[in-house]
Motif scaffolding. Structure first.
Motif, PDB file in Angstrom:
ATOM      1  N   ASP A  95       0.476  -1.134  -0.017  1.00 32.68           N
ATOM      2  CA  ASP A  95      -0.063  -0.089  -0.033  1.00 32.68           C
ATOM      3  C   ASP A  95       0.037   1.258   0.074  1.00 32.68           C
ATOM      4  OD1 ASP A  95       1.071   0.112   2.245  1.00 32.68           O
ATOM      5  OD2 ASP A  95      -0.779   0.307   3.151  1.00 32.68           O
ATOM      6  N   HIS A  96       2.409   1.321  -0.008  1.00 33.06           N
ATOM      7  CA  HIS A  96       2.845   2.044  -0.317  1.00 33.06           C
ATOM      8  C   HIS A  96       3.000   3.003   0.983  1.00 33.06           C
ATOM      9  CE1 HIS A  96       1.921   1.131  -4.488  1.00 33.06           C
ATOM     10  NE2 HIS A  96       2.746   1.589  -4.995  1.00 33.06           N
ATOM     11  N   PRO A  97       3.364   2.598   1.894  1.00 25.44           N
ATOM     12  CA  PRO A  97       3.474   3.107   3.685  1.00 25.44           C
ATOM     13  C   PRO A  97       4.655   4.549   3.239  1.00 25.44           C
ATOM     14  CG  PRO A  97       4.554   1.499   3.689  1.00 25.44           C
ATOM     15  CD  PRO A  97       3.658   1.420   2.106  1.00 25.44           C
ATOM     16  N   GLY A  98       3.701   5.087   3.994  1.00 19.37           N
ATOM     17  CA  GLY A  98       4.365   6.072   4.622  1.00 19.37           C
ATOM     18  C   GLY A  98       5.563   6.373   6.255  1.00 19.37           C
ATOM     19  N   ALA A  99       6.824   6.648   6.001  1.00 20.54           N
ATOM     20  CA  ALA A  99       7.581   6.928   7.466  1.00 20.54           C
ATOM     21  C   ALA A  99       6.182   6.174   8.888  1.00 20.54           C
ATOM     22  CB  ALA A  99       8.085   7.608   7.474  1.00 20.54           C
ATOM     23  N   ASP A 100       5.156   6.631   8.876  1.00 17.49           N
ATOM     24  CA  ASP A 100       4.509   6.412  10.241  1.00 17.49           C
ATOM     25  C   ASP A 100       4.081   5.568  10.363  1.00 17.49           C
ATOM     26  OD1 ASP A 100       3.286   7.905   8.077  1.00 17.49           O
ATOM     27  OD2 ASP A 100       1.715   7.992   9.006  1.00 17.49           O
ATOM     28  N   ASN A 111      17.123   4.213   8.687  1.00 13.48           N
ATOM     29  CA  ASN A 111      16.838   3.778   7.640  1.00 13.48           C
ATOM     30  C   ASN A 111      16.104   3.281   6.306  1.00 13.48           C
ATOM     31  OD1 ASN A 111      18.547   1.553   9.027  1.00 13.48           O
ATOM     32  ND2 ASN A 111      17.413   1.594  10.380  1.00 13.48           N
ATOM     33  N   LEU A 112      14.944   4.481   6.259  1.00 12.32           N
ATOM     34  CA  LEU A 112      13.620   4.092   5.128  1.00 12.32           C
ATOM     35  C   LEU A 112      14.957   5.145   3.889  1.00 12.32           C
ATOM     36  CD1 LEU A 112      10.431   4.843   6.129  1.00 12.32           C
ATOM     37  CD2 LEU A 112      10.810   3.025   4.588  1.00 12.32           C
ATOM     38  N   LYS A 113      15.459   6.381   4.004  1.00 12.00           N
ATOM     39  CA  LYS A 113      16.469   6.870   3.588  1.00 12.00           C
ATOM     40  C   LYS A 113      17.211   6.255   2.786  1.00 12.00           C
ATOM     41  CE  LYS A 113      17.477  11.412   3.558  1.00 12.00           C
ATOM     42  NZ  LYS A 113      18.236  12.324   4.139  1.00 12.00           N
ATOM     43  N   GLN A 114      17.809   5.720   3.944  1.00 13.59           N
ATOM     44  CA  GLN A 114      19.232   4.657   3.415  1.00 13.59           C
ATOM     45  C   GLN A 114      18.941   3.460   2.414  1.00 13.59           C
ATOM     46  OE1 GLN A 114      21.674   3.108   6.510  1.00 13.59           O
ATOM     47  NE2 GLN A 114      22.840   4.908   6.143  1.00 13.59           N
ATOM     48  N   LEU A 115      17.858   2.727   2.337  1.00 10.60           N
ATOM     49  CA  LEU A 115      17.314   1.813   1.934  1.00 10.60           C
ATOM     50  C   LEU A 115      17.414   2.323   0.784  1.00 10.60           C
ATOM     51  CD1 LEU A 115      15.596  -0.100   4.500  1.00 10.60           C
ATOM     52  CD2 LEU A 115      17.210  -0.952   3.413  1.00 10.60           C
ATOM     53  N   ALA A 116      16.328   3.482   0.055  1.00 13.98           N
ATOM     54  CA  ALA A 116      16.306   3.919  -0.446  1.00 13.98           C
ATOM     55  C   ALA A 116      17.690   4.588  -1.656  1.00 13.98           C
ATOM     56  CB  ALA A 116      14.987   5.283  -0.633  1.00 13.98           C
ATOM     57  N   GLU A 117      18.246   5.090  -0.973  1.00 12.76           N
ATOM     58  CA  GLU A 117      19.631   5.157  -1.575  1.00 12.76           C
ATOM     59  C   GLU A 117      20.489   4.541  -2.422  1.00 12.76           C
ATOM     60  OE1 GLU A 117      21.552   7.811   1.366  1.00 12.76           O
ATOM     61  OE2 GLU A 117      20.479   9.922   1.146  1.00 12.76           O
ATOM     62  N   THR A 118      20.259   3.521  -1.040  1.00 13.35           N
ATOM     63  CA  THR A 118      21.475   2.270  -1.645  1.00 13.35           C
ATOM     64  C   THR A 118      20.422   1.264  -2.901  1.00 13.35           C
ATOM     65  OG1 THR A 118      20.246   0.807   0.422  1.00 13.35           O
ATOM     66  CG2 THR A 118      22.257   2.027  -0.001  1.00 13.35           C
ATOM     67  N   ILE A 168       8.874   6.721  -3.334  1.00 11.83           N
ATOM     68  CA  ILE A 168       7.507   7.758  -3.973  1.00 11.83           C
ATOM     69  C   ILE A 168       7.511   9.233  -3.198  1.00 11.83           C
ATOM     70  CG2 ILE A 168       7.259   5.697  -5.594  1.00 11.83           C
ATOM     71  CD1 ILE A 168       5.144   5.164  -4.079  1.00 11.83           C
ATOM     72  N   ARG A 169       7.139  10.235  -4.144  1.00 15.34           N
ATOM     73  CA  ARG A 169       6.219  11.060  -3.626  1.00 15.34           C
ATOM     74  C   ARG A 169       5.384  11.751  -4.069  1.00 15.34           C
ATOM     75  NH1 ARG A 169       7.928  16.200  -1.558  1.00 15.34           N
ATOM     76  NH2 ARG A 169       8.712  14.733   0.323  1.00 15.34           N
ATOM     77  N   ILE A 170       3.597  11.900  -3.477  1.00 15.77           N
ATOM     78  CA  ILE A 170       2.501  11.592  -3.607  1.00 15.77           C
ATOM     79  C   ILE A 170       2.051  13.081  -3.008  1.00 15.77           C
ATOM     80  CG2 ILE A 170       0.350  10.932  -3.525  1.00 15.77           C
ATOM     81  CD1 ILE A 170       2.300   8.861  -4.417  1.00 15.77           C
ATOM     82  N   SER A 171       1.112  13.526  -3.755  1.00 20.33           N
ATOM     83  CA  SER A 171       0.685  15.657  -3.891  1.00 20.33           C
ATOM     84  C   SER A 171       0.433  15.515  -2.221  1.00 20.33           C
ATOM     85  CB  SER A 171      -0.446  15.417  -4.562  1.00 20.33           C
ATOM     86  OG  SER A 171      -1.658  14.708  -4.291  1.00 20.33           O
ATOM     87  N   ASP A 172      -0.166  14.549  -1.299  1.00 19.57           N
ATOM     88  CA  ASP A 172      -0.005  15.094   0.361  1.00 19.57           C
ATOM     89  C   ASP A 172       1.801  15.108   0.949  1.00 19.57           C
ATOM     90  OD1 ASP A 172       0.602  12.230  -0.045  1.00 19.57           O
ATOM     91  OD2 ASP A 172      -1.225  11.099   0.895  1.00 19.57           O
ATOM     92  N   TYR A 226       4.110  13.722   1.974  1.00 15.88           N
ATOM     93  CA  TYR A 226       5.045  13.060   2.727  1.00 15.88           C
ATOM     94  C   TYR A 226       5.662  11.892   1.644  1.00 15.88           C
ATOM     95  CZ  TYR A 226       0.934  10.270   3.796  1.00 15.88           C
ATOM     96  OH  TYR A 226       0.363   9.588   4.099  1.00 15.88           O
ATOM     97  N   ASN A 227       6.555  11.617   2.668  1.00 19.58           N
ATOM     98  CA  ASN A 227       7.170  10.238   1.509  1.00 19.58           C
ATOM     99  C   ASN A 227       6.691   8.820   1.728  1.00 19.58           C
ATOM    100  OD1 ASN A 227       8.889  12.200   0.080  1.00 19.58           O
ATOM    101  ND2 ASN A 227      10.881  11.715   2.324  1.00 19.58           N
TER     102      ASN A 227
END
Lengths: 127, 127
Positions: free
Chosen positions: B19-24, B45-52, B58-62, B64-65
């Motif tokens: 469901d493409h969850p946000g950090a929360d 970790n989310l950021k690091q996993l995305a960077e690697t 992904i970025r939706i119009s609401d 938050y990532n």
DNA sequence: GCTTTAATAGTAATAGTTACTGATAGCAAA
DNA sequence: TTTGCTATCAGTAACTATTACTATTAAAGC
């Protein structure tokens, strides 16, 4: 919606900008003409103008909203080196969701990322 | 990069979410398995996993990532009524910038917006 | 001009995210 | 296995973009 000088100015600034400015950039440009305009007014009017379809709100991978004078659906390219955002055409034109999609399509946002031609020529593309 | 149990858990949560969850949302799900995990750890970790390149940001119009287990380029549809984000195919496949683009393409993000089939059927599409 | 009320300037508050700090634990070498 | 190094952690503070609040101002109709 009342026709205030502040709203008119915010609109004019966006219409005269081709670099997809964020709220802070619009604020800076507007302040040169109307030094007492407030940040809140800029935000409120940008949002309102976007909601009423006068301008377009776009979202790049950096964490803030940008605004676009071009209303028709078009794709953007954002250079990760210089950060510049430009309009680009899409090969074969912009298409919607394929067969099997039963919803109602209301908006399309396409964002390409990478390194722009200018940064490649200048050798700034990095690792 | 060290192989910590927290990072492994964050990764597993994303891989098990469609469901493409946000950090929360990742935080909430991770807490059910590891109650003492901290929000900062989830974000890092989310950021690091995305960077690697292990997961995709992904970025939706609401504002938050969100995070996506699917690495290959694909389009998203976000329903403005229920907020749900789903993967959708693109008519004719996903294309890059058209001729005249001289830069280096590294990423493609396509986001459709509107009302999903389910919300139309239930008559929740609004005005 | 007078009235109504949307919009404003200025400021406080919020939300998502990132940075900081002392403690912890993964990993490699002894 | 033990030791040492240091990336990572939990917890919390700080930061940034954006929104909300409040008294005041000024469009627009009468």
């Amino acid at each position: 919606m009342r026709n205030t000088s502040q709203r008119e100015l915010v609109y004019k600034v966006v219409m005269q900008s081709s670099d997809h400015p964020g709220a802070d950039a619009v604020y800076e440009r507007a302040r040169k003409i109307m030094p007492k305009i407030s940040m809140g007014t800029v935000y409120r009017n940008l949002k309102q103008l976007a909601e009423t379809g006068k301008i377009r709100e776009i979202r790049i991978s950096d964490n803030y909203n940008r605004y676009d004078k071009t209303l028709q659906v078009h794709a953007h390219f954002c250079c990760r080196v210089c950060g510049k955002v430009t309009d680009v055409p899409v090969e074969g034109g912009i298409k919607g969701p394929g067969s099997g999609f039963g919803g109602k399509l209301e908006s399309t946002d396409i964002l390409f990322g990478g390194v722009c031609e200018e940064c490649i020529v200048c050798g700034k593309e990095g690792a």
